[in-house]
Motif scaffolding. Sequence first.
Motif, PDB file in Angstrom:
ATOM      1  N   ILE A 114       1.078  -1.218  -0.054  1.00 26.37           N
ATOM      2  CA  ILE A 114       0.042   0.297   0.107  1.00 26.37           C
ATOM      3  C   ILE A 114       0.845   1.486  -0.168  1.00 26.37           C
ATOM      4  O   ILE A 114       1.723   1.380   1.359  1.00 26.37           O
ATOM      5  CB  ILE A 114      -0.855   0.176   1.259  1.00 26.37           C
ATOM      6  N   PRO A 115       0.839   2.025  -1.196  1.00 25.11           N
ATOM      7  CA  PRO A 115       1.699   3.305  -0.920  1.00 25.11           C
ATOM      8  C   PRO A 115       0.819   3.845  -0.189  1.00 25.11           C
ATOM      9  O   PRO A 115       0.074   4.154   0.318  1.00 25.11           O
ATOM     10  CB  PRO A 115       0.947   4.466  -2.277  1.00 25.11           C
ATOM     11  N   ALA A 116       1.661   4.830   0.771  1.00 25.63           N
ATOM     12  CA  ALA A 116       1.400   5.866   2.136  1.00 25.63           C
ATOM     13  C   ALA A 116       2.591   6.915   1.983  1.00 25.63           C
ATOM     14  O   ALA A 116       3.481   6.571   1.639  1.00 25.63           O
ATOM     15  CB  ALA A 116       1.643   5.188   3.045  1.00 25.63           C
ATOM     16  N   VAL A 117       1.401   8.045   2.910  1.00 25.77           N
ATOM     17  CA  VAL A 117       2.720   9.452   3.206  1.00 25.77           C
ATOM     18  C   VAL A 117       2.567   9.968   4.932  1.00 25.77           C
ATOM     19  O   VAL A 117       1.291   9.367   4.955  1.00 25.77           O
ATOM     20  CB  VAL A 117       2.438  10.417   2.217  1.00 25.77           C
ATOM     21  N   LEU A 118       3.669   9.495   4.665  1.00 30.50           N
ATOM     22  CA  LEU A 118       3.529  10.239   6.341  1.00 30.50           C
ATOM     23  C   LEU A 118       4.290  11.640   6.815  1.00 30.50           C
ATOM     24  O   LEU A 118       5.056  12.251   5.802  1.00 30.50           O
ATOM     25  CB  LEU A 118       4.145   9.085   7.395  1.00 30.50           C
ATOM     26  N   THR A 142       2.776   1.884  14.829  1.00 36.31           N
ATOM     27  CA  THR A 142       4.190   1.301  15.170  1.00 36.31           C
ATOM     28  C   THR A 142       4.964   1.470  13.476  1.00 36.31           C
ATOM     29  O   THR A 142       4.553   0.291  13.593  1.00 36.31           O
ATOM     30  CB  THR A 142       4.692   0.775  16.003  1.00 36.31           C
ATOM     31  N   LEU A 143       4.887   2.567  12.753  1.00 38.41           N
ATOM     32  CA  LEU A 143       6.091   2.103  11.359  1.00 38.41           C
ATOM     33  C   LEU A 143       7.796   1.917  11.914  1.00 38.41           C
ATOM     34  O   LEU A 143       8.509   3.005  13.069  1.00 38.41           O
ATOM     35  CB  LEU A 143       5.812   3.081  10.860  1.00 38.41           C
ATOM     36  N   VAL A 144       7.921   1.087  11.743  1.00 38.25           N
ATOM     37  CA  VAL A 144       9.579   0.637  11.405  1.00 38.25           C
ATOM     38  C   VAL A 144      10.226   1.285   9.970  1.00 38.25           C
ATOM     39  O   VAL A 144      10.253   0.783   9.241  1.00 38.25           O
ATOM     40  CB  VAL A 144      10.479  -1.250  11.599  1.00 38.25           C
ATOM     41  N   ILE A 145      10.860   2.163  10.361  1.00 33.48           N
ATOM     42  CA  ILE A 145      11.461   3.237   8.974  1.00 33.48           C
ATOM     43  C   ILE A 145      13.318   3.191   8.738  1.00 33.48           C
ATOM     44  O   ILE A 145      13.689   3.838   9.979  1.00 33.48           O
ATOM     45  CB  ILE A 145      11.230   4.341   8.551  1.00 33.48           C
ATOM     46  N   GLU A 155      11.774   3.612  15.001  1.00 32.86           N
ATOM     47  CA  GLU A 155      10.565   3.686  14.978  1.00 32.86           C
ATOM     48  C   GLU A 155       9.945   5.151  15.261  1.00 32.86           C
ATOM     49  O   GLU A 155      10.374   6.221  15.599  1.00 32.86           O
ATOM     50  CB  GLU A 155       9.586   3.008  16.514  1.00 32.86           C
ATOM     51  N   GLN A 156       8.564   5.392  14.641  1.00 32.09           N
ATOM     52  CA  GLN A 156       7.789   6.272  14.752  1.00 32.09           C
ATOM     53  C   GLN A 156       6.247   6.228  14.967  1.00 32.09           C
ATOM     54  O   GLN A 156       5.626   4.960  13.865  1.00 32.09           O
ATOM     55  CB  GLN A 156       7.691   7.024  13.183  1.00 32.09           C
ATOM     56  N   LEU A 157       5.922   6.680  15.895  1.00 29.99           N
ATOM     57  CA  LEU A 157       3.815   6.685  15.895  1.00 29.99           C
ATOM     58  C   LEU A 157       3.519   7.238  14.963  1.00 29.99           C
ATOM     59  O   LEU A 157       3.630   8.540  14.896  1.00 29.99           O
ATOM     60  CB  LEU A 157       3.650   6.554  17.857  1.00 29.99           C
ATOM     61  N   ALA A 158       2.731   6.178  14.707  1.00 26.17           N
ATOM     62  CA  ALA A 158       1.884   7.426  13.633  1.00 26.17           C
ATOM     63  C   ALA A 158       0.389   7.099  13.999  1.00 26.17           C
ATOM     64  O   ALA A 158      -0.437   5.922  13.851  1.00 26.17           O
ATOM     65  CB  ALA A 158       2.261   6.674  12.406  1.00 26.17           C
ATOM     66  N   LEU A 159      -0.486   7.766  13.363  1.00 22.22           N
ATOM     67  CA  LEU A 159      -2.177   7.750  12.672  1.00 22.22           C
ATOM     68  C   LEU A 159      -3.126   8.387  11.629  1.00 22.22           C
ATOM     69  O   LEU A 159      -1.732   9.146  10.864  1.00 22.22           O
ATOM     70  CB  LEU A 159      -2.594   9.118  13.809  1.00 22.22           C
ATOM     71  N   ALA A 160      -3.481   6.645  10.881  1.00 23.01           N
ATOM     72  CA  ALA A 160      -3.404   7.114   9.877  1.00 23.01           C
ATOM     73  C   ALA A 160      -5.254   7.923  10.011  1.00 23.01           C
ATOM     74  O   ALA A 160      -6.099   8.518  10.370  1.00 23.01           O
ATOM     75  CB  ALA A 160      -4.878   5.398   9.273  1.00 23.01           C
ATOM     76  N   LYS A 161      -5.236   9.526   8.999  1.00 21.16           N
ATOM     77  CA  LYS A 161      -5.664  10.285   9.002  1.00 21.16           C
ATOM     78  C   LYS A 161      -6.959  10.102   7.648  1.00 21.16           C
ATOM     79  O   LYS A 161      -7.717  10.009   8.003  1.00 21.16           O
ATOM     80  CB  LYS A 161      -5.146  12.173   8.345  1.00 21.16           C
ATOM     81  N   ASP A 162      -6.742  10.136   6.073  1.00 21.61           N
ATOM     82  CA  ASP A 162      -7.306   9.306   5.690  1.00 21.61           C
ATOM     83  C   ASP A 162      -7.040   8.196   4.739  1.00 21.61           C
ATOM     84  O   ASP A 162      -5.972   7.760   4.305  1.00 21.61           O
ATOM     85  CB  ASP A 162      -6.588  10.696   4.526  1.00 21.61           C
ATOM     86  N   VAL A 163      -8.012   6.916   4.538  1.00 18.69           N
ATOM     87  CA  VAL A 163      -7.392   5.721   4.068  1.00 18.69           C
ATOM     88  C   VAL A 163      -8.728   5.706   3.390  1.00 18.69           C
ATOM     89  O   VAL A 163      -9.802   5.610   3.349  1.00 18.69           O
ATOM     90  CB  VAL A 163      -8.055   4.488   5.693  1.00 18.69           C
ATOM     91  N   GLN A 164      -7.579   5.767   1.486  1.00 17.82           N
ATOM     92  CA  GLN A 164      -8.333   5.418   0.729  1.00 17.82           C
ATOM     93  C   GLN A 164      -8.543   3.592   0.443  1.00 17.82           C
ATOM     94  O   GLN A 164      -7.655   3.258   0.175  1.00 17.82           O
ATOM     95  CB  GLN A 164      -7.659   6.174  -0.333  1.00 17.82           C
ATOM     96  N   ILE A 179       2.096  11.709  11.960  1.00 19.42           N
ATOM     97  CA  ILE A 179       2.275  11.661  13.455  1.00 19.42           C
ATOM     98  C   ILE A 179       2.825  12.199  14.429  1.00 19.42           C
ATOM     99  O   ILE A 179       2.069  13.139  14.592  1.00 19.42           O
ATOM    100  CB  ILE A 179       4.792  12.559  12.532  1.00 19.42           C
ATOM    101  N   VAL A 180       2.423  11.258  15.877  1.00 19.13           N
ATOM    102  CA  VAL A 180       2.205  11.119  16.635  1.00 19.13           C
ATOM    103  C   VAL A 180       3.405  10.932  17.694  1.00 19.13           C
ATOM    104  O   VAL A 180       4.188  10.165  17.301  1.00 19.13           O
ATOM    105  CB  VAL A 180       0.983   9.960  17.195  1.00 19.13           C
TER     106      VAL A 180
END
Length: 218
Positions: A31-35, A64-67, A71-80, A95-96
Amino acid sequence: MATKSDNRLIAEKRTEFGKGAARRIRRDHKIPAVLYGHGTDPQHLTLPGHDTMLALKNPNAILTLVIDGDEQLALAKDVQRDAIKPVIDHVDLVIVKKGEKVTVDVAVHLEGEAGPETNVVLENNTLSIESDPMSIPESIVVSIEGLAAGSQILAKDVTLPAGSTLIADEDLLVVNVTAQVTAEELEAELESAEAEAGIEKDEPEAAEDGDAAESTEE
């Protein structure tokens, strides 16, 4: 792998962009995504398809994104989501930071049964609240037990989970309890609406005398 406890996802940085690149990512079941957020430049990522879909069953899940090992906490704001297939086309992530509060829309869940001969209308099925990102409720429970016709529950009447603050308008109507409409009342309303619209009902045709006589002779 994504788990219910931490929603941990291994994210890959993207270097290709555009519709063609996005289609190739999806063909690989990713899935493509942008943070973005906190003044940082947007990061274009690729997420594992199956694990991400599992993690996003709860729309307000903290991921919890491992990049590159970090590690970076994130919240989905828009799911297409795809209009036909049960797949996710793209995800916007924000980013959270621990200790900060986030604003989210949480589903309202009704509990109990209203009084007899009533209709319960859920006027707003989500409420906007502010919450600690690590304790976002999956739903907000609203009791309608024994409520009589004419009862209303406004946003300010809802008991929120500990640590949550109402962001929605206090006077937002959440639940409206009305009296059931009888068959006679429904018919009267229908006739009134038809009369206002100028609709005339056809009267049933009476049997012709000849038909009646013929029927009697038989």
